[in-house]
Design an enzyme around this catalytic site. Structure first.
Site, short mmCIF file in Angstrom:
data_model
loop_
_atom_site.label_atom_id
_atom_site.label_comp_id
_atom_site.label_asym_id
_atom_site.label_seq_id
_atom_site.Cartn_x
_atom_site.Cartn_y
_atom_site.Cartn_z
N GLY A 302 0.85 -1.19 0.00
CA GLY A 302 0.00 0.00 0.00
C GLY A 302 0.88 1.23 0.00
N ARG A 303 1.47 1.49 1.17
CA ARG A 303 2.29 2.68 1.37
C ARG A 303 3.39 2.86 0.32
NH1 ARG A 303 3.31 4.58 6.67
NH2 ARG A 303 2.74 2.51 7.37
N CYS A 372 -8.05 22.49 17.87
CA CYS A 372 -7.84 22.82 19.29
C CYS A 372 -7.27 21.66 20.09
CB CYS A 372 -9.16 23.28 19.89
SG CYS A 372 -9.81 24.63 18.95
N1 LLP Z 1 -2.13 -6.05 4.13
C1 LLP Z 1 -2.65 -6.03 5.37
C2 LLP Z 1 -3.32 -7.23 5.87
C3 LLP Z 1 -2.55 -4.86 6.16
O1 LLP Z 1 -3.06 -4.85 7.39
C4 LLP Z 1 -1.88 -3.72 5.63
C5 LLP Z 1 -1.77 -2.49 6.40
C6 LLP Z 1 -1.37 -3.79 4.32
C7 LLP Z 1 -1.49 -4.98 3.61
C8 LLP Z 1 -0.67 -2.64 3.66
O2 LLP Z 1 0.51 -2.32 4.32
P1 LLP Z 1 1.52 -1.26 3.71
O3 LLP Z 1 2.16 -1.86 2.49
O4 LLP Z 1 0.77 -0.03 3.37
O5 LLP Z 1 2.50 -1.04 4.80
N2 LLP Z 1 -2.12 4.01 9.21
C9 LLP Z 1 -0.78 3.49 9.38
C10 LLP Z 1 -0.55 2.21 8.61
C11 LLP Z 1 -1.55 1.13 8.92
C12 LLP Z 1 -1.30 -0.15 8.15
C13 LLP Z 1 -2.40 -1.12 8.33
N3 LLP Z 1 -2.29 -2.32 7.56
C14 LLP Z 1 0.22 4.57 9.01
O6 LLP Z 1 -0.19 5.66 8.62
O7 LLP Z 1 1.43 4.36 9.13
#
Ligand code: LLP
Length: 442
Positions: A302-303, A372
């Site tokens: 994702g990220r 706030c």
């Molecule tokens: N697959 C599963 C089962 C997940 O729980 C997640 C992310 C991903 C894939 C994708 O992970 P990535 O490649 O994006 O790291 N809000 C937080 C991140 C939460 C991630 C939750 N799960 C932040 O802003 O750092």
């Protein structure tokens, strides 16, 4: 300070400083931050601030880098919709043949809206899928359910039975591998709510294979997010590979291994190497333990796909100083980008326009929003060129978990989003109006 800004070392090439040209003679003006070929000042004038700006080129380049890094193994990239779920971004990726990782009925609906044909490349993760969500996914004909508990397995069997269909199943195993990241986004230890213990997996697979409406297809794992060291990914994959061998010996058909997401990006310093090099190191760690298993690998990034592709553009509303402590108060706030407030996350923040005389003078300041709460900050004690009210700032690496986590706290309408491609910018989400927020209330 010029060089730090001029080249944005190691940053995704979507955002670069370019000299503006002025007047008939097109004389060289100040350096202005661009997204691809468009200046961020133009985007701010046209669409207002706060504004999420995405580089389409970066998103597709990062998707391609994944595809190339895993070219030696059968694989499907299932972009993790939660990172940024804008329909235009999903459509852009779907056009490249990308699949999707969803965690709710809402995310599934988004994928179906973006491209109905992508359903067969969807994996459904999450610890609390409801029967309604499961039924919708079965009807859509998704690729795989990542099941996280025995109760959920029975819910899936019940829904599949009602539809007289066979649900494709993988268990998400918890490999008990520690990965260095923020505790809120680390998931691979037994104390976390995710997955089933590897030690219980064989019994669950045996149970699942005895059910007429279930078809065992794979094993899945996800150890956390924002992990920049390939080591833990390899370690988790070795445990998964051992389990696949055992399950096959037990007579199960294991075609898929879902490696989850989690590859981190460099928020605070130039990364070691280019993005394709980082993905290649990640791919090497994952693929090695799987080499002789002839499996189809699923990936849920994702990220790393959208994070560096987005910036939050904001303008300075006021400057103030409390007993010498300086603040830049901007028009974006924690409701627009909550990562600094929630995780203490670092985001690089840079001025959009750099006048030569400004660069010479710098000051140390906090960059805060108008909400706030003291937690409403984007940066503390950051050294920046001396800026003025009305100047624009870009908060970098905000493409993932930025807009996706935005809220209406303080009754603030959420920002607009634009997707840039070369010289064109497309509005992909209208700025919310206060009337949009009031509409739902009775
Ligand atoms: N697959 C599963 C089962 C997940 O729980 C997640 C992310 C991903 C894939 C994708 O992970 P990535 O490649 O994006 O790291 N809000 C937080 C991140 C939460 C991630 C939750 N799960 C932040 O802003 O750092």
């Amino acid at each position: 300070m010029t060089s730090r800004y001029q080249s944005l070392p190691g940053r995704a090439p979507g955002f670069t400083y370019q000299h503006s040209r002025r007047g008939l003679l097109r004389t060289k003006g100040p350096l202005v931050l661009h997204c691809e070929d468009l200046s961020m000042t133009t985007l701010a004038e046209k669409f207002g601030t706060p504004l999420y700006v995405y580089s389409g080129e970066t998103i597709t380049a990062h998707h391609l880098a994944f595809d190339r890094a895993f070219r030696d193994i059968h694989h499907t990239i299932c972009y993790s919709v939660k990172a940024n779920s804008n329909l235009s971004i999903l459509r852009l990726l779907a056009r490249k043949g990308c699949g999707f990782d969803v965690v709710s009925g809402g995310e599934l609906e988004r994928v179906m809206t973006a491209d109905r044909r992508a359903a067969k490349r969807v994996v459904f993760s999450g610890v609390g899928k409801t029967r309604e969500e499961i039924t919708a996914a079965l009807k859509a004909g998704i690729l795989l359910f990542n099941i996280e508990s025995e109760s959920e397995l029975w819910a899936l069997a019940e829904c599949a039975g009602r539809l007289r269909t066979k649900a494709p199943v993988a268990f998400r195993v918890n490999p008990d591998v520690a990965a260095e990241t923020h505790p809120y986004i680390s998931t691979g230890l037994h104390k976390h709510k995710f997955g089933v213990p590897v030690s219980e997996a064989r019994a669950l697979y045996a149970e699942a294979s005895g059910v007429r409406y279930l078809r065992v297809r794979g094993v899945s794992v996800h150890i956390g997010s924002q992990i920049t060291d390939a080591g833990p990914f390899g370690e988790a994959m070795s445990r998964v590979a051992d389990l696949v061998r055992e399950l096959r010996r037990d007579g199960h058909e294991i075609d898929y291994v879902d490696a989850g997401g989690g590859l981190g990006i460099s928020y605070d310093q130039p990364p070691a190497g280019t993005f394709p090099q980082q993905v290649a190191a990640y791919a090497a760690a994952l693929v090695k333990p799987l080499r002789d298993l002839k499996i189809h690998l699923l990936l849920e990034p994702g990220r790393s796909i959208v994070g560096p592709a987005g910036a939050l553009l904001t303008s300075i509303v006021y400057k103030k100083s409390n007993n010498g402590k300086k603040f830049l108060i901007v028009d974006a706030a924690m409701n627009d980008l909550i990562r600094p407030a929630l995780y203490g996350a670092f985001h690089e923040i840079i001025p959009v326009t750099l006048h030569t005389d400004q660069i010479a003078k710098s000051e140390t300041t906090d960059i805060v929003g108008p909400v706030c709460e003291t937690g409403d900050f984007f940066a503390r004690d950051r050294t920046l060129p001396v800026l003025e009210e009305g100047d624009l700032l870009a908060i970098l690496d905000a493409g993932a978990y930025g807009m996706a986590l935005a809220s209406n706290y303080n009754t603030r309408p959420r920002p607009a989003e634009v997707l840039v491609s070369g010289k064109s910018a497309k509005l992909i989400r209208r700025r919310e109006k206060i009337s949009d927020l009031l509409r739902q209330e009775l």
